[in-house]
Design an enzyme around this catalytic site. Structure first.
Site, PDB file in Angstrom:
ATOM      1  N   ASN A   9       0.863  -1.187   0.000  1.00  0.00           N
ATOM      2  CA  ASN A   9       0.000   0.000   0.000  1.00  0.00           C
ATOM      3  C   ASN A   9       0.897   1.234   0.000  1.00  0.00           C
ATOM      4  O   ASN A   9       1.499   1.568   1.012  1.00  0.00           O
ATOM      5  CB  ASN A   9      -0.882  -0.051   1.261  1.00  0.00           C
ATOM      6  CG  ASN A   9      -1.712   1.204   1.446  1.00  0.00           C
ATOM      7  OD1 ASN A   9      -1.828   2.031   0.535  1.00  0.00           O
ATOM      8  ND2 ASN A   9      -2.293   1.362   2.625  1.00  0.00           N
ATOM      9  N   TRP A  10       0.988   1.872  -1.135  1.00  0.00           N
ATOM     10  CA  TRP A  10       1.905   3.013  -1.270  1.00  0.00           C
ATOM     11  C   TRP A  10       1.363   4.288  -0.619  1.00  0.00           C
ATOM     12  O   TRP A  10       2.068   5.274  -0.513  1.00  0.00           O
ATOM     13  CB  TRP A  10       2.204   3.291  -2.748  1.00  0.00           C
ATOM     14  CG  TRP A  10       2.989   2.213  -3.429  1.00  0.00           C
ATOM     15  CD1 TRP A  10       3.387   1.016  -2.891  1.00  0.00           C
ATOM     16  CD2 TRP A  10       3.484   2.235  -4.773  1.00  0.00           C
ATOM     17  NE1 TRP A  10       4.094   0.300  -3.814  1.00  0.00           N
ATOM     18  CE2 TRP A  10       4.165   1.014  -4.984  1.00  0.00           C
ATOM     19  CE3 TRP A  10       3.414   3.151  -5.820  1.00  0.00           C
ATOM     20  CZ2 TRP A  10       4.782   0.709  -6.193  1.00  0.00           C
ATOM     21  CZ3 TRP A  10       4.017   2.847  -7.033  1.00  0.00           C
ATOM     22  CH2 TRP A  10       4.695   1.634  -7.214  1.00  0.00           C
ATOM     23  N   LYS A  11       0.100   4.274  -0.251  1.00  0.00           N
ATOM     24  CA  LYS A  11      -0.553   5.455   0.344  1.00  0.00           C
ATOM     25  C   LYS A  11      -0.327   6.681  -0.565  1.00  0.00           C
ATOM     26  O   LYS A  11      -0.227   6.527  -1.777  1.00  0.00           O
ATOM     27  CB  LYS A  11      -0.050   5.672   1.769  1.00  0.00           C
ATOM     28  CG  LYS A  11      -0.153   4.389   2.611  1.00  0.00           C
ATOM     29  CD  LYS A  11       0.052   4.592   4.069  1.00  0.00           C
ATOM     30  CE  LYS A  11      -0.096   3.262   4.796  1.00  0.00           C
ATOM     31  NZ  LYS A  11       0.028   3.365   6.233  1.00  0.00           N
ATOM     32  N   HIS A  95      -9.385   1.085   5.091  1.00  0.00           N
ATOM     33  CA  HIS A  95      -8.098   1.257   5.770  1.00  0.00           C
ATOM     34  C   HIS A  95      -8.289   2.198   6.961  1.00  0.00           C
ATOM     35  O   HIS A  95      -9.086   3.137   6.891  1.00  0.00           O
ATOM     36  CB  HIS A  95      -7.063   1.827   4.786  1.00  0.00           C
ATOM     37  CG  HIS A  95      -5.685   1.833   5.374  1.00  0.00           C
ATOM     38  ND1 HIS A  95      -5.273   2.800   6.259  1.00  0.00           N
ATOM     39  CD2 HIS A  95      -4.647   0.961   5.244  1.00  0.00           C
ATOM     40  CE1 HIS A  95      -4.028   2.527   6.636  1.00  0.00           C
ATOM     41  NE2 HIS A  95      -3.630   1.416   6.035  1.00  0.00           N
ATOM     42  N   GLU A  97      -6.680   4.592   8.079  1.00  0.00           N
ATOM     43  CA  GLU A  97      -6.496   6.024   7.792  1.00  0.00           C
ATOM     44  C   GLU A  97      -7.750   6.600   7.147  1.00  0.00           C
ATOM     45  O   GLU A  97      -8.129   7.744   7.402  1.00  0.00           O
ATOM     46  CB  GLU A  97      -5.260   6.213   6.891  1.00  0.00           C
ATOM     47  CG  GLU A  97      -3.971   6.012   7.683  1.00  0.00           C
ATOM     48  CD  GLU A  97      -2.802   5.467   6.892  1.00  0.00           C
ATOM     49  OE1 GLU A  97      -2.808   5.543   5.648  1.00  0.00           O
ATOM     50  OE2 GLU A  97      -1.869   4.946   7.536  1.00  0.00           O
ATOM     51  N   GLU A 167      -5.237  -5.201  10.746  1.00  0.00           N
ATOM     52  CA  GLU A 167      -4.208  -4.183  10.922  1.00  0.00           C
ATOM     53  C   GLU A 167      -4.447  -3.446  12.241  1.00  0.00           C
ATOM     54  O   GLU A 167      -5.213  -2.466  12.276  1.00  0.00           O
ATOM     55  CB  GLU A 167      -4.265  -3.168   9.783  1.00  0.00           C
ATOM     56  CG  GLU A 167      -3.989  -3.763   8.424  1.00  0.00           C
ATOM     57  CD  GLU A 167      -3.443  -2.711   7.477  1.00  0.00           C
ATOM     58  OE1 GLU A 167      -2.315  -2.861   7.031  1.00  0.00           O
ATOM     59  OE2 GLU A 167      -4.146  -1.722   7.223  1.00  0.00           O
ATOM     60  N   GLY A 173       2.644   1.996  10.860  1.00  0.00           N
ATOM     61  CA  GLY A 173       3.593   3.091  10.714  1.00  0.00           C
ATOM     62  C   GLY A 173       4.368   3.411  11.981  1.00  0.00           C
ATOM     63  O   GLY A 173       5.031   4.439  12.063  1.00  0.00           O
ATOM     64  N   SER A 213       3.504  -2.401  10.324  1.00  0.00           N
ATOM     65  CA  SER A 213       4.959  -2.494  10.495  1.00  0.00           C
ATOM     66  C   SER A 213       5.525  -3.843  10.061  1.00  0.00           C
ATOM     67  O   SER A 213       6.417  -4.390  10.710  1.00  0.00           O
ATOM     68  CB  SER A 213       5.351  -2.171  11.948  1.00  0.00           C
ATOM     69  OG  SER A 213       5.006  -0.831  12.242  1.00  0.00           O
TER      70      SER A 213
HETATM   71  P1  PGA Z   1       2.976   0.129   7.681  1.00  0.00           P
HETATM   72  O1  PGA Z   1       1.504   0.370   7.104  1.00  0.00           O
HETATM   73  O2  PGA Z   1       3.499  -1.149   7.058  1.00  0.00           O
HETATM   74  O3  PGA Z   1       3.764   1.333   7.265  1.00  0.00           O
HETATM   75  O4  PGA Z   1       2.843  -0.012   9.168  1.00  0.00           O
HETATM   76  C1  PGA Z   1       0.616  -0.689   6.929  1.00  0.00           C
HETATM   77  C2  PGA Z   1      -0.699  -0.188   6.379  1.00  0.00           C
HETATM   78  O5  PGA Z   1      -1.110   0.933   6.693  1.00  0.00           O
HETATM   79  O6  PGA Z   1      -1.366  -0.900   5.601  1.00  0.00           O
END
Ligand code: PGA
Length: 252
Positions: A9-11, A95, A97, A167, A173, A213
């Protein structure tokens, strides 16, 4: 049992040029995709270009989000059909976020899941608890509730194409991944829930992947767990060498 699924997931990272460079490096580093499903979720602006760069590589593409309407006066939104038309086969839905910053409620996640299935996209539905919920012992009730509301009304047949991404929000993150044992416990409970609610053959085919992570140095121990069917990778998916190592995890 399905193949493992590793998704990046490149966000909101990478311009179209930066994304192209990353994919070309990845293609060098990833030797084979025969035994694994590899999915990239670049920003919308890069998907079409990248779809040409991954042709014949076995790498598939996902949208990071989708709107549930097919078309219409919805400024700034993108439909499942539009994602299909530029080469996506998957879409990430709910997600954390999006839930925290952009108002994705369980009801919206459910509508998006229906729209994705209808358009032939495979949904990757994200669920997970906050640190506060974890400390209050509410992980399983939170995650189970999110899953039941996300899947409401979806027919058993369409569930075969489904992935659940567990998640934990406190692990995203932060560099602080859940331990393989903790993640396995949650995955196992999710699996049981799916077995209770759906017929066995459909439940068996749903992949439950872990995110939060995931790095080159913890993927092997996560993937050694019987109910961890893959990973959703954020930060580490932006580094070609790291993501390639994650994709080529060593199975126990
Ligand atoms: P991360 O993000 O690997 O940077 O913790 C995972 C995600 O948000 O899907």
């Amino acid at each position: 049992m399905q193949k493992p699924l590793i998704a990046g997931n490149w966000k909101m990272h990478t311009t179209v040029h930066e994304g192209a460079e990353l994919v070309l490096k990845l293609r060098e580093f990833i030797k084979s995709t025969d035994s694994i499903d590899v999915v990239l979720a670049p920003p919308f602006t890069s998907i079409q270009h990248i779809s040409h760069l991954v042709a014949d590589s076995g790498i598939e593409l996902a949208g990071q989000n989708v709107f549930w309407k097919e078309d219409g006066a919805y400024t700034g939104e993108i439909s499942a059909q539009m994602l299909r038309a530029i080469g996506c086969s998957y879409v990430i839905i709910g997600h954390s976020e999006r839930r925290a910053l952009f108002g994705d409620t369980d009801d919206r996640v459910n509508k998006k899941a229906h729209a994705a299935v209808k358009a032939g996209l495979k949904p990757i539905i994200c669920v997970g608890e906050t640190l506060e919920e974890k400390e209050a012992g509410r992980t399983l009730s939170k995650v189970k509730g999110q899953i039941m509301r996300a899947l409401a009304g979806l027919k058993t047949g369409s569930l075969r194409e489904l992935t659940i991404a567990y998640e934990p929000i406190w692990a995203i993150g932060t560099g602080q991944s859940a331990t393989p044992e903790t993640a396995e416990e949650v995955h196992n409970s999710i699996r049981e829930l799916l077995y209770e609610d759906y017929d066995t053959s459909a439940a068996k085919k749903i992949r439950i992947i872990y995110g939060g992570s995931v790095k080159a140095d913890n993927i092997d121990s996560l993937m050694a767990m019987p109910n961890i069917d893959g990973a959703l990778v954020g930060g580490a998916s932006l580094k070609a060498e790291d993501f390639a190592r994650i994709v080529q995890f060593e199975s126990a």
